[in-house]
Design an enzyme around this catalytic site. Sequence first.
Site, short mmCIF file in Angstrom:
data_model
loop_
_atom_site.label_atom_id
_atom_site.label_comp_id
_atom_site.label_asym_id
_atom_site.label_seq_id
_atom_site.Cartn_x
_atom_site.Cartn_y
_atom_site.Cartn_z
N ASP A 172 0.73 31.32 18.89
CA ASP A 172 0.79 31.70 17.13
C ASP A 172 1.35 30.32 16.74
O ASP A 172 2.36 30.54 16.47
CB ASP A 172 1.72 33.01 17.25
CG ASP A 172 1.67 33.39 15.73
OD1 ASP A 172 0.97 32.90 14.94
OD2 ASP A 172 2.35 34.26 15.55
N HIS A 173 0.54 29.56 16.59
CA HIS A 173 0.92 28.30 15.80
C HIS A 173 0.46 28.00 14.37
O HIS A 173 -0.52 28.33 14.09
CB HIS A 173 0.71 27.20 16.72
CG HIS A 173 1.54 26.94 17.78
ND1 HIS A 173 1.78 25.64 18.33
CD2 HIS A 173 2.50 27.61 18.44
CE1 HIS A 173 2.65 25.68 19.46
NE2 HIS A 173 3.04 27.00 19.43
N SER B 170 14.82 31.60 28.54
CA SER B 170 14.96 30.19 29.41
C SER B 170 16.07 29.94 30.16
O SER B 170 16.45 28.98 30.91
CB SER B 170 14.88 29.08 28.23
OG SER B 170 15.98 29.33 27.30
N GLU C 290 9.52 27.58 17.30
CA GLU C 290 9.86 26.04 17.41
C GLU C 290 9.77 25.60 15.92
O GLU C 290 9.03 26.13 14.82
CB GLU C 290 8.27 25.58 18.21
CG GLU C 290 8.35 25.95 19.60
CD GLU C 290 7.38 26.83 19.89
OE1 GLU C 290 7.61 27.44 20.94
OE2 GLU C 290 6.77 27.40 18.99
#
Length: 329
Positions: free
Chosen positions: A37-38, A173, A107
């Site tokens: 999903d960018h 993470s 991001e």
Amino acid sequence: MTRFGYTLMTEQSGPKDLLRHAVAAEEVGFDFEVTSDHYFPWLSAQGHAPYAWTVLGAVAHATERVDLATYVTCPTMRYHPAVVAQKASTLNLLADGRFMLGLGSGENLNEHVVGDGWPAVDVRQDMLAEAVEIIQRLFTGELVTHDGTYFRVDSARVWDLPDEPTPIGVAVSGEKSVERFAPVADHLVAVEPEPELIETWNATDGARTIGAGGARAIGQIPICWDPQEERAVRRAHDQFRWFAGGWAVNADLPTTAGFAAATQFVRPEDVSAQIPCGPDLDAIVDKVRPYWEAGFTDIALVQVGGDSVDEFLRTAAGPLLEKLRAAAG
């Protein structure tokens, strides 16, 4: 049994190609499909970034069997969590319950476009935790008002809901993020085959056990299949050398120019050391193996290079799935 999925990479294919790939991946036998999903591709050489949710709506209508998921959506900046709850519920209705909402802290590459800056990682994790709480409350169908640290919700309600709440996977993470999100998420999402992630998740109070308890651990790995190894290496270096940077770097760079500059000294051999390149299916199996050995229940493959996907799905994906399932047991 380990399930194997296919990744619809919005960074390397346009919307109509992604839809065609989704149908072909189901027909060849993949168990599930995930989509990135960018707003930006990682590198300009990839050349695409269609809206993932529109694509997923079309995929839900065009497929019948495969499970679907975002891998992953950031519900904190580009999208308000109340809007994410609405569109996830709508999509799951279209998919007849086959959709999982994969969430992550995002991001800079994608979230900077709304002009709100880029918070530190601890703040992003706090925002994600609050967003998950809002989304889960809206998944109940009740009227929600919320006045939190990062988000306000004023008398919101999702009117169209599937019979069962849409499951949520959260990208983690490390130990800290696992312990924080395991009690509130249905499934684990990660991009490194680290058994410690699974172990910490299962040891966390309030978490559903991965495997026996119904929770799934969903991983992802890029591959670059091609009949010619040299061509595969060139393509992987051209389009996926950003992969060498690792999450800590990739989360903070804001533009394709930034990724190009950060990876200018990455060599083709550096990329091929991380990504299996060429026609050898057994070499691909060996690269995927650490995921199921670490305890991952679901593994999504990324075929690098949008122009190569049709040939991969037509000629190599079926035999590769047979080898993966035989090896995983």
